[in-house]
Design an enzyme around this catalytic site. Structure first.
Site, PDB file in Angstrom:
ATOM      1  N   TYR A 142      41.816  -5.785 -31.430  1.00  0.00           N
ATOM      2  CA  TYR A 142      42.928  -4.947 -30.965  1.00  0.00           C
ATOM      3  C   TYR A 142      43.331  -5.405 -29.574  1.00  0.00           C
ATOM      4  O   TYR A 142      42.511  -5.474 -28.664  1.00  0.00           O
ATOM      5  CB  TYR A 142      42.491  -3.485 -30.932  1.00  0.00           C
ATOM      6  N   ASP A 237      40.895 -11.868 -24.319  1.00  0.00           N
ATOM      7  CA  ASP A 237      41.225 -10.474 -24.032  1.00  0.00           C
ATOM      8  C   ASP A 237      39.953  -9.769 -23.571  1.00  0.00           C
ATOM      9  O   ASP A 237      39.105  -9.387 -24.374  1.00  0.00           O
ATOM     10  CB  ASP A 237      41.794  -9.796 -25.275  1.00  0.00           C
ATOM     11  N   LYS A 270      40.585  -1.575 -17.854  1.00  0.00           N
ATOM     12  CA  LYS A 270      39.465  -0.630 -17.814  1.00  0.00           C
ATOM     13  C   LYS A 270      38.672  -0.698 -16.513  1.00  0.00           C
ATOM     14  O   LYS A 270      39.024  -0.031 -15.547  1.00  0.00           O
ATOM     15  CB  LYS A 270      38.582  -0.818 -19.047  1.00  0.00           C
TER      16      LYS A 270
END
Length: 430
Positions: A142, A237, A270
């Site tokens: 994702y 990612d 994050k």
């Protein structure tokens, strides 16, 4: 006292599904989502005053735990100085320098406000830098909810069983090639067939949106070789793994195993925001020169580099840079997963587990899966019973079997022991 049920009913009247991000709705596991009133350290309290040991950590950012004094002080000071200016600040430069200091593959950083924005911009940059259209992603990875990437994605889409999203025209994803994670033969065939057209390969090095699945070292090595041979860019990612699994992020683990390894573009989120809306994409000066205002690849954001968010992220990165931080965090996480594995084995429950740094994942199956297809064979009803059994005992795990878990520096040995003891009780009921 307002109950979780009452708040959920109110929320459903004014917010689609009662939540502002789908996985929070508990639809995968059943029941009522907990509406959190406050958090401190390793704990959260819901609207009814129930305390939980928190293993989602805002889905990864809270590596120091909630309300760390140094982070609070930095945020409060920044808030007094101003919420947003729409102009450059010194702190943006400091945060970029701090990220670069830890990650040798990058020379320049562009700050944005979300992981989705960072992933989408990284793809655009890769296409602009190469002049090509096709991109490769992998099933179960994702990379945010940008249209071109919502094809066989993990995370909330895995939770609800949708291979893609409504509202995404076929024309938008016609240049997105979706391959099986950890399948070397497929990536070789894709480059053999489409090599001159491929702009980039994008991967989660540890796929935390299908729980916790590592990209095998030979797989990553082969992707790097193929990208080099065909002039494509390799995008890591690291929204989830960045500064969470190691001081140099996941790419440092692969660099230790593959001589000379480095991705071309890195995506972060994050942890670098410490719980505030902040993310980034980064690369070499040569590639970043294609980005506006220097080059023709446009990307902009009114709140990019927000002064309060950068204060939060910078304070967080400085704290986790202290000597011994990751050694201690990794030891806590290993103590947790070893304890869970021991409890499951004692109860005769099929269970496998893995961890790296402060990130972990487990599956109710005998062996760790290597791809999305195998992950999807997990015993969903049994996981749901385990989730609710733990929640009833004050342990807050991700409300979906496709999500990784997170340990923070604030978790104590007593918290780990209490979690393992609760799991032992629940396993005996499964």
């Amino acid at each position: 006292m307002t109950t979780n049920d009452q708040l959920f009913e109110r929320a459903r009247q004014v917010i689609p599904g009662g939540v502002n991000s789908p996985v929070r709705a508990f639809r995968a596991v059943g029941g009522t989502p907990r509406f959190i009133a406050r958090a401190q350290g390793a704990y959260m309290w819901d609207a009814e005053g129930t305390q939980y040991i928190d293993y989602i950590g805002s889905w990864g950012p809270m590596i120091l735990g909630h309300g760390h004094p140094a982070v609070l002080e930095a945020v409060q000071k920044a808030a007094v100085e101003g919420f947003s200016f729409g102009a450059p600040t010194e702190r943006e430069v400091e945060l970029a320098e701090e990220i670069i200091r830890h990650v040798p593959s990058i020379e320049q950083v562009r700050l944005v406000s979300s992981g989705t924005e960072a992933g989408m911009s990284a793809i655009r940059l890769a296409r602009g830098a190469t002049g090509r259209s096709k991109i490769i992603k992998f099933e179960g990875c994702y990379h945010g909810h940008a249209d071109a990437l919502l094809v066989k994605a993990g995370s909330g889409l895995a939770t609800f069983g949708h291979p893609t999203s409504a509202g995404v025209p076929a024309e938008v994803v016609q240049h997105t090639l979706v391959l099986e994670y950890n399948n070397v033969e497929q990536i070789e065939e894709a480059f053999k067939t489409h090599g001159p057209e491929i702009a980039c390969v994008m991967i989660e090095p540890i796929a935390g949106n299908m729980n916790f699945v590592r990209a095998a070292v030979p797989f990553v090595k082969r992707i790097r070789e193929l990208c080099d041979q065909h002039g494509a860019l390799f995008i890591f990612d690291e929204v989830m793994t960045g500064f969470r699994v190691a001081p140099g992020s996941a790419q440092s683990l692969y660099a230790a195993a593959i001589p000379g390894f480095r991705p071309d573009i890195s995506v972060f989120g994050k942890v670098i925001g410490g719980g505030m809306p902040l993310a980034a994409f980064a690369s070499s000066r040569r590639i970043m020169a294609h980005l506006a205002p220097l080059g023709g690849v446009y990307q902009a954001g009114t709140l990019s580099g927000n002064p309060v968010a950068t204060a939060c992220g910078l304070a967080t990165l400085r704290e986790i840079s202290r000597p011994g931080f990751f050694d201690a965090l990794g030891a806590k996480t290993r103590a947790l997963v070893d304890g869970l594995k021991g409890a499951a084995d004692a109860a005769g429950v099929p269970f496998c587990v893995d961890s790296q740094g402060g990130m972990f994942g487990f599956f109710l199956m005998p062996e760790l899966p290597q791809n999305y297809t195998t992950v999807m064979t997990t015993d969903q009803p049994r996981f749901n019973r385990f989730f609710h059994g733990m929640l009833d005992r004050g342990i807050y795990l991700a409300p979906a079997l496709y999500e990784a878990g997170f340990v923070s520096a604030a978790h104590t040995d007593a918290d780990i022991a209490a979690t393992v003891a609760a799991a032992a009780e629940v396993f005996r009921t499964l």
